[in-house]
Every structure is written in C-alpha cells, then in structure tokens.
Motif scaffolding. Structure first.
Motif, short mmCIF file in Angstrom:
data_model
loop_
_atom_site.label_atom_id
_atom_site.label_comp_id
_atom_site.label_asym_id
_atom_site.label_seq_id
_atom_site.Cartn_x
_atom_site.Cartn_y
_atom_site.Cartn_z
N ILE A 105 0.93 -1.30 -0.17
CA ILE A 105 0.00 0.11 -0.14
C ILE A 105 0.96 1.28 0.11
O ILE A 105 1.85 1.22 0.63
N SER A 106 0.33 2.45 -0.69
CA SER A 106 1.17 3.51 -0.65
C SER A 106 -0.05 4.53 -0.78
O SER A 106 -1.12 4.46 -1.49
N ILE A 107 0.20 5.44 0.18
CA ILE A 107 -0.87 6.63 0.49
C ILE A 107 -0.05 7.88 0.20
O ILE A 107 0.92 8.22 0.73
N THR A 108 -0.86 8.83 -0.42
CA THR A 108 -0.65 10.18 -0.46
C THR A 108 -1.76 11.08 -0.09
O THR A 108 -2.93 10.91 -0.54
N ASN A 109 -1.47 12.38 0.25
CA ASN A 109 -2.29 13.37 0.63
C ASN A 109 -2.07 14.84 -0.18
O ASN A 109 -1.00 15.18 -0.06
N THR A 110 -2.99 15.21 -0.54
CA THR A 110 -3.02 16.90 -0.79
C THR A 110 -3.70 17.74 0.18
O THR A 110 -4.21 17.03 1.07
N VAL A 111 -3.99 18.80 0.07
CA VAL A 111 -4.74 19.74 1.05
C VAL A 111 -6.25 19.12 1.11
O VAL A 111 -6.71 18.97 2.51
N ASP A 112 -6.77 18.58 -0.05
CA ASP A 112 -8.12 18.28 -0.11
C ASP A 112 -8.36 16.74 -0.19
O ASP A 112 -9.47 16.28 0.13
N THR A 113 -7.30 15.90 -0.65
CA THR A 113 -7.67 14.68 -1.19
C THR A 113 -6.79 13.67 -0.48
O THR A 113 -5.59 13.91 -0.55
N ALA A 114 -7.14 12.55 -0.02
CA ALA A 114 -6.13 11.31 0.36
C ALA A 114 -6.62 10.36 -0.63
O ALA A 114 -7.53 10.03 -1.23
N THR A 115 -5.27 9.73 -1.22
CA THR A 115 -5.15 8.78 -2.24
C THR A 115 -4.39 7.53 -1.83
O THR A 115 -3.33 7.77 -1.20
N ALA A 116 -5.22 6.34 -2.16
CA ALA A 116 -4.29 5.16 -1.78
C ALA A 116 -4.08 4.31 -2.84
O ALA A 116 -5.20 4.38 -3.77
N PHE A 117 -3.12 3.61 -3.15
CA PHE A 117 -2.88 2.69 -4.25
C PHE A 117 -2.35 1.44 -3.41
O PHE A 117 -1.68 1.34 -2.71
N VAL A 118 -2.82 0.27 -3.84
CA VAL A 118 -2.64 -1.07 -3.25
C VAL A 118 -2.52 -2.16 -4.38
O VAL A 118 -3.28 -2.25 -5.32
N ILE A 119 -1.47 -2.92 -4.26
CA ILE A 119 -1.22 -4.18 -4.93
C ILE A 119 -1.41 -5.41 -4.21
O ILE A 119 -0.76 -5.46 -3.01
N GLY A 120 -2.26 -6.35 -4.75
CA GLY A 120 -2.47 -7.65 -4.13
C GLY A 120 -1.58 -8.51 -4.75
O GLY A 120 -1.61 -8.70 -6.03
N CYS A 121 -0.79 -9.20 -4.10
CA CYS A 121 0.35 -10.20 -4.56
C CYS A 121 0.27 -11.48 -4.05
O CYS A 121 -0.27 -11.69 -3.02
N GLY A 122 0.25 -12.43 -4.97
CA GLY A 122 0.29 -13.77 -4.63
C GLY A 122 1.39 -14.63 -4.69
O GLY A 122 2.66 -13.92 -5.03
N GLY A 123 1.67 -15.81 -4.43
CA GLY A 123 2.81 -16.59 -4.57
C GLY A 123 3.01 -17.48 -3.34
O GLY A 123 1.95 -17.76 -2.86
N SER A 124 4.53 -17.88 -3.24
CA SER A 124 4.60 -19.04 -2.28
C SER A 124 4.52 -18.52 -0.77
O SER A 124 4.90 -19.18 0.12
N GLN A 125 4.71 -17.16 -0.66
CA GLN A 125 4.59 -16.63 1.11
C GLN A 125 3.40 -16.98 1.78
O GLN A 125 2.36 -17.18 0.94
N GLU A 126 3.54 -17.29 2.87
CA GLU A 126 2.37 -17.53 3.68
C GLU A 126 1.95 -16.53 4.61
O GLU A 126 2.71 -15.42 4.84
N PHE A 127 0.55 -16.48 5.03
CA PHE A 127 0.20 -15.58 5.72
C PHE A 127 0.65 -15.38 7.26
O PHE A 127 1.26 -16.33 7.86
N SER A 128 1.01 -14.32 7.79
CA SER A 128 1.17 -14.11 9.18
C SER A 128 0.22 -14.66 10.20
O SER A 128 -1.07 -14.51 9.51
N GLU A 129 0.79 -14.67 11.42
CA GLU A 129 -0.52 -15.06 12.40
C GLU A 129 -1.37 -13.80 12.40
O GLU A 129 -2.69 -13.98 12.58
N GLU A 130 -0.80 -12.54 12.27
CA GLU A 130 -1.76 -11.14 12.34
C GLU A 130 -2.75 -11.05 11.30
O GLU A 130 -3.73 -10.15 11.39
N GLY A 131 -2.06 -11.59 10.26
CA GLY A 131 -3.28 -11.21 9.09
C GLY A 131 -2.11 -10.86 7.80
O GLY A 131 -0.90 -11.32 7.71
N VAL A 132 -2.47 -10.49 6.86
CA VAL A 132 -1.88 -10.11 5.26
C VAL A 132 -0.98 -8.95 5.68
O VAL A 132 -1.77 -8.10 6.37
N GLN A 133 0.20 -8.67 5.60
CA GLN A 133 1.01 -7.58 5.60
C GLN A 133 1.63 -7.51 4.45
O GLN A 133 1.90 -8.12 3.64
#
Length: 133
Positions: A105-133
C-alpha cells in the motif's frame, strides 16, 4: 520465490467529507479498528487516508465490501510512518480464496484529497499470524 500480481486498487477521498463523517461515533466504530483510532488521535487526516486505503483494498478484491466489513481491513503505520495492511474475518477469507499473500500500500495526501494505491500479491509466501501484511 515466485510473486504475481493478483489485483490492484486505487481510491481517492475528499478529506473534508471523511472528517465530517468522523463526527459521528457510529461511523468511526463501524469503519475503523481500535488500533487505527489510536493512531489517528494525533493526526486526524489519517482517518481519510485509512478510508481510502480500505476502499483500495476492496478494489483489489474486486468485491467492494461484499463479504467483508471495512473494519476487517486495518491500515496502520510502522515506526517509520510507512503504511501497511492487516486483514481479519471476511477480508482475510477473501484474500485467501483469491491467493493474495501480501498487500503493498502507498498513500498520499494533498490539502483536500487522500489517495491510496494497493497491489495484491500472490505467490509462495504464507500468511502471518496477524493477517496479511
């Protein structure tokens, strides 16, 4: 390790609209986790940034919030201020079903707007106990 992009999502929100919505306690408790609320006690703009992040994650899923609640997508900051995402409940289940092992996740803000960009990745990595990070 092989990594693939499973989905991408982007969202922009008007900071003023989210701040106004946050005046209603019901909205805050329905949308944000306790950990998120603690982190934006000092920086109210984070409510808008986190909301944009949650929306962007739901777009990675391609489902919106169907099958999960906004509070099941948690956007926090590490000690250096970098945002990361934890998933719980239905959101974690959707990610697992889609083969999403990690969310960037990447987040950026202007004075009036908040924008977030997220990439969901797959592969051989496993989930952590706390959730996806």
């Amino acid at each position: 390790m092989s990594v693939s992009i499973v989905g991408i999502g982007v969202d922009s929100v008007e900071i003023g609209r989210v701040r106004k919505a946050c005046e209603r306690e019901h909205f805050v408790k329905r949308i944000f986790t306790e950990a998120e609320i603690r982190q934006f006690d000092s920086r109210k703009i984070r409510a808008a940034s986190n909301f944009a992040g949650k929306e962007a994650v739901s777009k990675v899923f391609g489902t919106g919030f169907s099958g999960c609640q906004p509070a099941e997508i948690e956007v926090l900051r590490d000690e250096k201020g970098a945002p990361y995402v934890n998933l719980y409940g239905g959101a974690r289940q959707i990610a697992s079903q889609q083969g999403i092992k990690e969310l960037k996740i990447s987040i950026t803000n202007t004075v009036d707007t908040a924008t977030a960009f997220v990439i969901g990745c797959g592969g051989s990595q496993e989930f952590s106990e706390e959730g996806v990070q």
